[in-house]
Design a protein around this motif. Structure first.
Motif, PDB file in Angstrom:
ATOM      1  N   ALA A 191       0.839  -1.206   0.000  1.00 42.96           N
ATOM      2  CA  ALA A 191       0.000   0.000   0.000  1.00 42.96           C
ATOM      3  C   ALA A 191       0.872   1.254   0.000  1.00 42.96           C
ATOM      4  CB  ALA A 191      -0.936  -0.005   1.196  1.00 42.96           C
ATOM      5  N   ILE A 192       1.943   1.213   0.806  1.00 47.77           N
ATOM      6  CA  ILE A 192       2.865   2.363   0.847  1.00 47.77           C
ATOM      7  C   ILE A 192       3.545   2.524  -0.509  1.00 47.77           C
ATOM      8  CG2 ILE A 192       5.005   3.197   1.877  1.00 47.77           C
ATOM      9  CD1 ILE A 192       4.077   1.931   4.529  1.00 47.77           C
ATOM     10  N   ASN A 193       3.964   1.404  -1.127  1.00 52.81           N
ATOM     11  CA  ASN A 193       4.589   1.469  -2.449  1.00 52.81           C
ATOM     12  C   ASN A 193       3.630   2.018  -3.499  1.00 52.81           C
ATOM     13  OD1 ASN A 193       7.163   0.665  -1.817  1.00 52.81           O
ATOM     14  ND2 ASN A 193       6.786  -1.511  -2.203  1.00 52.81           N
ATOM     15  N   ARG A 194       2.358   1.584  -3.461  1.00 58.97           N
ATOM     16  CA  ARG A 194       1.363   2.120  -4.406  1.00 58.97           C
ATOM     17  C   ARG A 194       1.185   3.626  -4.199  1.00 58.97           C
ATOM     18  NH1 ARG A 194      -1.316  -2.691  -3.161  1.00 58.97           N
ATOM     19  NH2 ARG A 194      -2.618  -1.598  -1.631  1.00 58.97           N
ATOM     20  N   MET A 195       1.110   4.018  -2.951  1.00 59.14           N
ATOM     21  CA  MET A 195       0.949   5.450  -2.649  1.00 59.14           C
ATOM     22  C   MET A 195       2.178   6.233  -3.141  1.00 59.14           C
ATOM     23  SD  MET A 195       0.271   7.325   0.996  1.00 59.14           S
ATOM     24  CE  MET A 195       1.863   6.847   1.628  1.00 59.14           C
ATOM     25  N   LEU A 196       3.369   5.712  -2.897  1.00 57.73           N
ATOM     26  CA  LEU A 196       4.595   6.377  -3.363  1.00 57.73           C
ATOM     27  C   LEU A 196       4.659   6.422  -4.888  1.00 57.73           C
ATOM     28  CD1 LEU A 196       7.258   5.028  -0.834  1.00 57.73           C
ATOM     29  CD2 LEU A 196       6.306   7.341  -0.960  1.00 57.73           C
ATOM     30  N   GLU A 197       4.237   5.322  -5.546  1.00 57.12           N
ATOM     31  CA  GLU A 197       4.232   5.306  -7.017  1.00 57.12           C
ATOM     32  C   GLU A 197       3.225   6.317  -7.558  1.00 57.12           C
ATOM     33  OE1 GLU A 197       5.277   4.479 -10.827  1.00 57.12           O
ATOM     34  OE2 GLU A 197       6.330   3.935  -8.987  1.00 57.12           O
ATOM     35  N   THR A 198       2.047   6.380  -6.922  1.00 52.69           N
ATOM     36  CA  THR A 198       1.038   7.358  -7.331  1.00 52.69           C
ATOM     37  C   THR A 198       1.580   8.773  -7.155  1.00 52.69           C
ATOM     38  OG1 THR A 198      -0.699   5.842  -6.660  1.00 52.69           O
ATOM     39  CG2 THR A 198      -1.333   8.132  -6.965  1.00 52.69           C
ATOM     40  N   ARG A 199       2.225   9.007  -6.054  1.00 57.29           N
ATOM     41  CA  ARG A 199       2.811  10.334  -5.782  1.00 57.29           C
ATOM     42  C   ARG A 199       3.919  10.648  -6.782  1.00 57.29           C
ATOM     43  NH1 ARG A 199       2.248  15.233  -4.912  1.00 57.29           N
ATOM     44  NH2 ARG A 199       3.882  16.261  -3.756  1.00 57.29           N
ATOM     45  N   ARG A 200       4.756   9.638  -7.109  1.00 52.70           N
ATOM     46  CA  ARG A 200       5.827   9.849  -8.079  1.00 52.70           C
ATOM     47  C   ARG A 200       5.243  10.206  -9.444  1.00 52.70           C
ATOM     48  NH1 ARG A 200       7.991   7.822 -12.163  1.00 52.70           N
ATOM     49  NH2 ARG A 200       6.762   5.918 -12.170  1.00 52.70           N
TER      50      ARG A 200
END
Length: 180
Positions: A49-58
């Motif tokens: 979930a954190i990785n998805r959020m970071l990817e979305t933010r990136r």
């Protein structure tokens, strides 16, 4: 881990002060197990979930950077267009000023020529009037001289002369005066 537990048991048995610093071996094992369980759940569910959020933010940051670059290019294009228009306006303004200057010079030369023409016409007219006045003055002088000469001739001759003879005599007298 077992080494740490064994070391902790030795220290407790020997009675040193290390037992005050080291935790109870059963608490240590329970803490490590709790950490591993929490780590497993974080790794299994929270980390993706954190990785998805970071990817979305990136991706959002990348999109904003792309939009900012596009806006920068548009602004540069608008600035270049504005500078081109300003240069054209300045050039056109200079052309208009030069045309106005040429027109003013042409109007000035036309006005000077017209004024000179009018002045020349006034001089010619004044000369014609002066010549006419001179001619009238001469004619009046001739008549007056003729009248005086007739009166004088009558007195000298003592008789009246006829009109035609008087005129011939006056014209002859005036012709003699002009020749002098």
């Amino acid at each position: 881990m077992y080494a740490l537990i064994a070391f902790a048991q030795e220290e407790t048995e020997s009675g040193s002060n290390a037992a005050l610093v080291l935790p109870d071996p059963y608490e240590l094992v329970a803490g490590v197990l709790a950490f591993l369980i929490v780590f497993f759940f974080v790794w299994k569910w929270a980390w993706p979930a954190i990785n998805r959020m970071l990817e979305t933010r990136r991706q959002a940051v990348a999109a904003e950077l792309t939009a900012a670059e596009t806006a920068k290019q548009e602004a540069e294009s608008l600035r270049a267009d504005y500078e081109r228009q300003m240069a054209e306006a300045k050039s056109r303004g200079n052309e208009i000023i030069e045309e106005a200057r040429k027109t003013a010079d042409q109007m000035k030369s036309d006005m000077v020529a017209r004024a000179q023409s009018e002045a020349d016409q006034l001089v010619v007219k004044a000369r014609e009037e002066a010549a006419g006045e001179k001619a009238r003055a001469l004619a009046e002088a001739k008549q007056e001289v003729a009248g005086i000469s007739v009166d004088l001739a009558e007195k000298v001759v003592g008789a009246n002369l006829d009109d035609a003879a008087q005129r011939r005599l006056v014209d002859q007298f005036l012709a003699e005066l002009e020749q002098m």
